[in-house]
Write a protein that holds these residues in place. Structure first.
Motif, PDB file in Angstrom:
ATOM      1  N   MET A   1      10.028  -1.369  10.997  1.00 17.82           N
ATOM      2  CA  MET A   1      10.239  -1.968   9.675  1.00 17.82           C
ATOM      3  C   MET A   1       8.981  -2.701   9.196  1.00 17.82           C
ATOM      4  O   MET A   1       8.635  -2.657   8.017  1.00 17.82           O
ATOM      5  CB  MET A   1      11.421  -2.935   9.719  1.00 17.82           C
ATOM      6  CG  MET A   1      12.787  -2.274   9.903  1.00 17.82           C
ATOM      7  SD  MET A   1      13.291  -1.223   8.514  1.00 17.82           S
ATOM      8  CE  MET A   1      13.005   0.408   9.220  1.00 17.82           C
ATOM      9  N   TRP A   2       8.300  -3.376  10.133  1.00 15.76           N
ATOM     10  CA  TRP A   2       7.075  -4.086   9.757  1.00 15.76           C
ATOM     11  C   TRP A   2       5.984  -3.114   9.318  1.00 15.76           C
ATOM     12  O   TRP A   2       5.271  -3.366   8.333  1.00 15.76           O
ATOM     13  CB  TRP A   2       6.580  -4.923  10.936  1.00 15.76           C
ATOM     14  CG  TRP A   2       5.303  -5.657  10.634  1.00 15.76           C
ATOM     15  CD1 TRP A   2       5.143  -6.809   9.919  1.00 15.76           C
ATOM     16  CD2 TRP A   2       3.978  -5.244  11.025  1.00 15.76           C
ATOM     17  NE1 TRP A   2       3.817  -7.152   9.828  1.00 15.76           N
ATOM     18  CE2 TRP A   2       3.074  -6.209  10.510  1.00 15.76           C
ATOM     19  CE3 TRP A   2       3.476  -4.182  11.763  1.00 15.76           C
ATOM     20  CZ2 TRP A   2       1.701  -6.128  10.723  1.00 15.76           C
ATOM     21  CZ3 TRP A   2       2.111  -4.091  11.961  1.00 15.76           C
ATOM     22  CH2 TRP A   2       1.242  -5.056  11.448  1.00 15.76           C
TER      23      TRP A   2
ATOM     24  N   HIS B   1       6.797  -1.936   5.853  1.00 16.80           N
ATOM     25  CA  HIS B   1       6.525  -2.980   4.863  1.00 16.80           C
ATOM     26  C   HIS B   1       5.032  -3.173   4.636  1.00 16.80           C
ATOM     27  O   HIS B   1       4.577  -3.295   3.489  1.00 16.80           O
ATOM     28  CB  HIS B   1       7.161  -4.293   5.319  1.00 16.80           C
ATOM     29  CG  HIS B   1       6.857  -5.451   4.419  1.00 16.80           C
ATOM     30  ND1 HIS B   1       7.450  -5.607   3.174  1.00 16.80           N
ATOM     31  CD2 HIS B   1       6.002  -6.514   4.561  1.00 16.80           C
ATOM     32  CE1 HIS B   1       6.994  -6.694   2.598  1.00 16.80           C
ATOM     33  NE2 HIS B   1       6.115  -7.270   3.417  1.00 16.80           N
TER      34      HIS B   1
ATOM     35  N   GLY C   1       3.597   0.061   2.875  1.00 12.42           N
ATOM     36  CA  GLY C   1       4.133   0.113   1.518  1.00 12.42           C
ATOM     37  C   GLY C   1       4.194   1.496   0.902  1.00 12.42           C
ATOM     38  O   GLY C   1       4.535   1.619  -0.283  1.00 12.42           O
TER      39      GLY C   1
ATOM     40  N   TYR D   1       6.306   3.812   1.270  1.00 13.81           N
ATOM     41  CA  TYR D   1       7.661   4.219   0.911  1.00 13.81           C
ATOM     42  C   TYR D   1       7.979   3.913  -0.552  1.00 13.81           C
ATOM     43  O   TYR D   1       8.823   4.572  -1.171  1.00 13.81           O
ATOM     44  CB  TYR D   1       8.678   3.533   1.816  1.00 13.81           C
ATOM     45  CG  TYR D   1       8.784   2.048   1.612  1.00 13.81           C
ATOM     46  CD1 TYR D   1       9.709   1.501   0.731  1.00 13.81           C
ATOM     47  CD2 TYR D   1       7.940   1.174   2.294  1.00 13.81           C
ATOM     48  CE1 TYR D   1       9.798   0.134   0.538  1.00 13.81           C
ATOM     49  CE2 TYR D   1       8.024  -0.183   2.110  1.00 13.81           C
ATOM     50  CZ  TYR D   1       8.943  -0.701   1.226  1.00 13.81           C
ATOM     51  OH  TYR D   1       9.023  -2.066   1.025  1.00 13.81           O
ATOM     52  N   ARG D   2       7.293   2.922  -1.148  1.00 16.06           N
ATOM     53  CA  ARG D   2       7.582   2.532  -2.535  1.00 16.06           C
ATOM     54  C   ARG D   2       7.189   3.614  -3.530  1.00 16.06           C
ATOM     55  O   ARG D   2       7.724   3.660  -4.642  1.00 16.06           O
ATOM     56  CB  ARG D   2       6.853   1.240  -2.882  1.00 16.06           C
ATOM     57  CG  ARG D   2       7.242   0.037  -2.034  1.00 16.06           C
ATOM     58  CD  ARG D   2       6.606  -1.242  -2.551  1.00 16.06           C
ATOM     59  NE  ARG D   2       6.866  -2.365  -1.692  1.00 16.06           N
ATOM     60  CZ  ARG D   2       6.051  -2.803  -0.743  1.00 16.06           C
ATOM     61  NH1 ARG D   2       4.887  -2.174  -0.547  1.00 16.06           N
ATOM     62  NH2 ARG D   2       6.360  -3.848  -0.004  1.00 16.06           N
TER      63      ARG D   2
ATOM     64  N   GLY E   1      12.088   4.681  -1.062  1.00 19.17           N
ATOM     65  CA  GLY E   1      13.210   3.804  -1.369  1.00 19.17           C
ATOM     66  C   GLY E   1      12.724   2.474  -1.893  1.00 19.17           C
ATOM     67  O   GLY E   1      11.518   2.205  -1.961  1.00 19.17           O
ATOM     68  N   ALA E   2      13.652   1.619  -2.248  1.00 21.09           N
ATOM     69  CA  ALA E   2      13.303   0.296  -2.768  1.00 21.09           C
ATOM     70  C   ALA E   2      12.982  -0.688  -1.657  1.00 21.09           C
ATOM     71  O   ALA E   2      12.275  -1.676  -1.873  1.00 21.09           O
ATOM     72  CB  ALA E   2      14.448  -0.241  -3.629  1.00 21.09           C
ATOM     73  N   HIS E   3      13.525  -0.453  -0.453  1.00 20.55           N
ATOM     74  CA  HIS E   3      13.322  -1.338   0.687  1.00 20.55           C
ATOM     75  C   HIS E   3      12.917  -0.514   1.907  1.00 20.55           C
ATOM     76  O   HIS E   3      13.188   0.687   1.961  1.00 20.55           O
ATOM     77  CB  HIS E   3      14.605  -2.114   1.005  1.00 20.55           C
ATOM     78  CG  HIS E   3      15.211  -2.801  -0.172  1.00 20.55           C
ATOM     79  ND1 HIS E   3      16.205  -2.213  -0.939  1.00 20.55           N
ATOM     80  CD2 HIS E   3      14.953  -4.016  -0.728  1.00 20.55           C
ATOM     81  CE1 HIS E   3      16.544  -3.034  -1.917  1.00 20.55           C
ATOM     82  NE2 HIS E   3      15.804  -4.135  -1.818  1.00 20.55           N
ATOM     83  N   PRO E   4      12.273  -1.137   2.886  1.00 19.65           N
ATOM     84  CA  PRO E   4      11.874  -0.367   4.072  1.00 19.65           C
ATOM     85  C   PRO E   4      13.042   0.327   4.754  1.00 19.65           C
ATOM     86  O   PRO E   4      12.914   1.469   5.209  1.00 19.65           O
ATOM     87  CB  PRO E   4      11.259  -1.441   4.986  1.00 19.65           C
ATOM     88  CG  PRO E   4      10.793  -2.507   4.070  1.00 19.65           C
ATOM     89  CD  PRO E   4      11.771  -2.529   2.936  1.00 19.65           C
ATOM     90  N   TRP E   5      14.197  -0.351   4.816  1.00 20.40           N
ATOM     91  CA  TRP E   5      15.336   0.250   5.524  1.00 20.40           C
ATOM     92  C   TRP E   5      15.944   1.443   4.784  1.00 20.40           C
ATOM     93  O   TRP E   5      16.701   2.210   5.371  1.00 20.40           O
ATOM     94  CB  TRP E   5      16.403  -0.809   5.807  1.00 20.40           C
ATOM     95  CG  TRP E   5      16.826  -1.603   4.609  1.00 20.40           C
ATOM     96  CD1 TRP E   5      17.774  -1.274   3.695  1.00 20.40           C
ATOM     97  CD2 TRP E   5      16.295  -2.874   4.197  1.00 20.40           C
ATOM     98  NE1 TRP E   5      17.879  -2.241   2.733  1.00 20.40           N
ATOM     99  CE2 TRP E   5      16.984  -3.243   3.016  1.00 20.40           C
ATOM    100  CE3 TRP E   5      15.321  -3.740   4.713  1.00 20.40           C
ATOM    101  CZ2 TRP E   5      16.715  -4.437   2.343  1.00 20.40           C
ATOM    102  CZ3 TRP E   5      15.053  -4.918   4.039  1.00 20.40           C
ATOM    103  CH2 TRP E   5      15.738  -5.259   2.883  1.00 20.40           C
ATOM    104  N   ASP E   6      15.609   1.618   3.512  1.00 18.20           N
ATOM    105  CA  ASP E   6      16.098   2.786   2.785  1.00 18.20           C
ATOM    106  C   ASP E   6      15.555   4.084   3.379  1.00 18.20           C
ATOM    107  O   ASP E   6      16.175   5.145   3.249  1.00 18.20           O
ATOM    108  CB  ASP E   6      15.708   2.711   1.309  1.00 18.20           C
ATOM    109  CG  ASP E   6      16.438   1.596   0.573  1.00 18.20           C
ATOM    110  OD1 ASP E   6      17.552   1.243   1.000  1.00 18.20           O
ATOM    111  OD2 ASP E   6      15.889   1.086  -0.419  1.00 18.20           O
TER     112      ASP E   6
END
Length: 426
Positions: free
Chosen positions: A61-62, A65, A68, A70-71, A80-85
């Protein structure tokens, strides 16, 4: 060999009412005692696996994040909107669609398409057990398909850890079993264990099916293998392993005839049911294989694609199908690791079910054309290969074991998580 001793007390003249009235007082403490013993025995297994997995998951996850990337990606393809997406992208998107909308098996040509991809992708390529459980859990808990899928995967991964421990403990004792459970947390491809993917569920079913064979519980082995066939196509390897083990039992006249034959009859039913249903709905009983070949470029090619990758990556060439340099480099390392560990496993002379399952899984994966960057995930079910490593690790002190596995857990956030979801195509 575990022997069960049954003790009988009392006399034949004791009334049934007296016996029943005494039952709660006698079994209540026994049940609590058994639960305490089970918690004391298996709790450390879950603690080791869960701690190592949490370390790798946090690093994953780090990394998401901090990078970035994934954004900027499509939510279907690693974004996705968040890392976990990211955990519900790629195949996870398909599983969510099936859980919510079901199947509509079709072979739809792409107009004017040439090359390896000539059909539109279709959900029928994905087996039904995992999305069915997602839907069931969603309806029971109120979670959406994402939360339900993640919950099923986490519970299945813990169940698999217990099974891996139970099998390894038979051969190497408790310390080896704990090491094997830890290896399951950090093995290449383990990034999909806590994601909206069916891999943890398949491994849990495969592990306990093999355990049932080792315990000579043939009905359980057949049923678990049947259910595994509703989850992933690589259940072919598990079916083959159970059939071979049953044939050996028949040859040795160990467990009669009915129980091994029943296991053999049950084992392939789940896989055949899905393939037959898809073929019937498509009007072509080879429809599943056509879909895999012409929509995803996955087909049996006798290992030509694997050989192409293994001879290209070491010299820095990436001109083969679906090349992903970083993920493919990890994949080459995983293949070489599996090939190196196989003779060490065979040297231990484990029961045939484990050897056949391992060899057939390797043959199925390496003999197929596929996105090679996913090979670390496809080889994740090779839990018998943990045995020689776990037996070596048991020679270390618990502190040294945890230190080595902890370092692997930190690294797994990259090679087993980020490398698969963001740099490859899981």
């Amino acid at each position: 060999m575990i022997k069960t001793v049954v003790r009988t007390t009392g006399t034949s003249t004791r009334s049934w009412n007296a016996r029943l009235s005494e039952q709660p007082a006698r079994t209540g403490p026994d049940r609590r005692s058994r639960l305490r013993r089970a918690a004391g025995h298996y709790g450390p297994v879950l603690a080791v696996y869960g701690t190592l997995k949490l370390i790798g998951f946090a690093v994953f996850m780090w990394l998401l994040h901090s990078a970035g990337d994934y954004r900027t990606k499509n939510p279907r393809f690693g974004g996705g909107a968040h890392p976990w997406d990211v955990l519900a992208s790629w195949d996870g998107w398909w599983y969510q669609q099936i859980a919510v909308h079901g199947y509509d098996p079709q072979l739809v040509p792409i107009p004017g398409a040439t090359g390896p991809i000539t059909l539109e992708e279709n959900s029928a390529a994905f087996f039904p057990l995992y999305p069915a459980l997602m839907r069931l859990v969603s309806e029971l808990t109120g979670l959406g398909p994402y939360g339900a899928g993640l919950l099923v995967s986490v519970v299945a991964s813990l169940t698999a850890a217990l099974g891996i421990y139970a099998i390894t403990e038979r051969f190497g004792g408790r310390r080896a079993g704990l090491a094997a459970a830890g290896l399951w947390a950090v093995w290449p491809g383990s990034g999909v264990e806590w994601a909206v993917y069916s891999d943890s569920l398949y491994v849990a079913l495969a592990v306990w099916a093999c355990h049932a064979v080792l315990s000579r519980r043939w009905l359980a082995a057949g049923l678990l293998t049947c259910v595994a066939g509703l989850n992933r196509p690589t259940a072919v390897a598990l079916i083959g392993a159970v059939v071979v083990a049953a044939l050996l039992a028949l040859h040795r006249c160990r467990d009669g005839i009915l129980r091994p034959v029943t296991a053999m009859a049950l084992a392939p039913l789940g896989l055949l049911a899905h393939l037959g249903w898809v073929g019937h709905r498509m009007g072509d009983y080879s429809g599943y294989f056509r879909l895999q070949s012409d929509a995803w470029a996955h087909e049996w090619d006798y290992g030509r694609h694997t050989l192409d990758v293994l001879t290209s990556v070491p010299v820095g060439h990436f001109d083969y199908l679906s090349a992903r340099p970083f993920a493919d480099l990890i994949g080459v390392g995983v293949v070489l690791l599996a090939i190196a560990l196989l003779p060490l496993l065979i040297r231990l002379r484990p029961p045939a079910v484990l050897v056949v399952y391992t060899v057939l899984t390797l043959v199925l994966v390496l003999g197929s054309q596929q996105i090679f960057g996913n090979v670390s995930r496809y080889l994740l079910p090779l839990f018998p290969l943990f045995l020689p490593v776990a037996l070596a690790l048991r020679r270390l002190s618990p502190a040294h074991q945890l230190m080595l596995l902890g370092i692997a857990a930190l690294a797994s956030g990259s090679y087993a998580g980020y490398g698969l979801f963001e740099l490859g195509v899981p």
